[in-house]
Design a protein around this motif. Sequence first.
Motif, PDB file in Angstrom:
ATOM      1  N   VAL A   2       1.700 -32.925 -45.938  1.00 29.28           N
ATOM      2  CA  VAL A   2       1.151 -31.755 -45.404  1.00 29.28           C
ATOM      3  C   VAL A   2       0.056 -32.141 -43.967  1.00 29.28           C
ATOM      4  CG1 VAL A   2       2.077 -29.684 -44.777  1.00 29.28           C
ATOM      5  CG2 VAL A   2       2.986 -30.807 -45.766  1.00 29.28           C
ATOM      6  N   ALA A  24       2.648 -27.930 -38.159  1.00 29.04           N
ATOM      7  CA  ALA A  24       2.561 -28.950 -39.086  1.00 29.04           C
ATOM      8  C   ALA A  24       3.313 -30.353 -39.257  1.00 29.04           C
ATOM      9  CB  ALA A  24       3.504 -28.248 -40.042  1.00 29.04           C
ATOM     10  N   GLY A  26       4.059 -33.476 -41.367  1.00 27.27           N
ATOM     11  CA  GLY A  26       5.361 -34.583 -42.852  1.00 27.27           C
ATOM     12  C   GLY A  26       5.900 -33.159 -43.764  1.00 27.27           C
ATOM     13  N   ARG A  27       5.911 -33.093 -44.913  1.00 29.03           N
ATOM     14  CA  ARG A  27       7.404 -32.482 -45.739  1.00 29.03           C
ATOM     15  C   ARG A  27       7.110 -30.980 -45.075  1.00 29.03           C
ATOM     16  NH1 ARG A  27       5.823 -32.095 -51.938  1.00 29.03           N
ATOM     17  NH2 ARG A  27       8.134 -31.211 -51.581  1.00 29.03           N
ATOM     18  N   THR A  28       8.719 -30.540 -44.887  1.00 34.96           N
ATOM     19  CA  THR A  28       9.603 -29.325 -44.172  1.00 34.96           C
ATOM     20  C   THR A  28       9.457 -28.638 -45.893  1.00 34.96           C
ATOM     21  OG1 THR A  28      10.823 -30.167 -44.032  1.00 34.96           O
ATOM     22  CG2 THR A  28       9.865 -30.690 -42.158  1.00 34.96           C
ATOM     23  N   ASN A  75       8.125 -26.800 -36.495  1.00 34.47           N
ATOM     24  CA  ASN A  75       7.565 -27.600 -37.276  1.00 34.47           C
ATOM     25  C   ASN A  75       5.731 -26.280 -37.156  1.00 34.47           C
ATOM     26  OD1 ASN A  75       8.390 -28.680 -39.172  1.00 34.47           O
ATOM     27  ND2 ASN A  75       7.756 -30.942 -38.727  1.00 34.47           N
TER      28      ASN A  75
END
Length: 122
Positions: A2, A24, A26-28, A75
């Motif tokens: 992230v 952000a 990447g991953r959530t 995000n």
Amino acid sequence: QVQLVESGGGLVHSGGSLRLSCAASGRTFYTMGWFRQAPGKEREFVAVISYGGTITRYADSVKGRFTISRDNAKNTVYLQMNSLKAEDTAVYSCAAAFGKSATQSPYEYDYWGQGTQVTVSS
């Protein structure tokens, strides 16, 4: 992985407002928090918001003046700061925590942004 990138800091007069953003990639599915660190002081918790946005918590020093929010479609997490005081001057950093619900401990956060400077002149 992230990556977190803050923006929106700057110089403002006492009583003024700023809105910080944290983008952000990447991953959530993470809890997001804002922390700050003033020169010569330890990092302190400011605000946190759960992934769904249903849980928010604030440090007593900012309660009623700051509002944390998020737009998961973008995000991005925001920190609206109103009625700023000289003691709010610090580097503000956002952080992401996985599997933690609205934690206020910086040790439970997995990823951190570089920070953005907020300076409030009195």
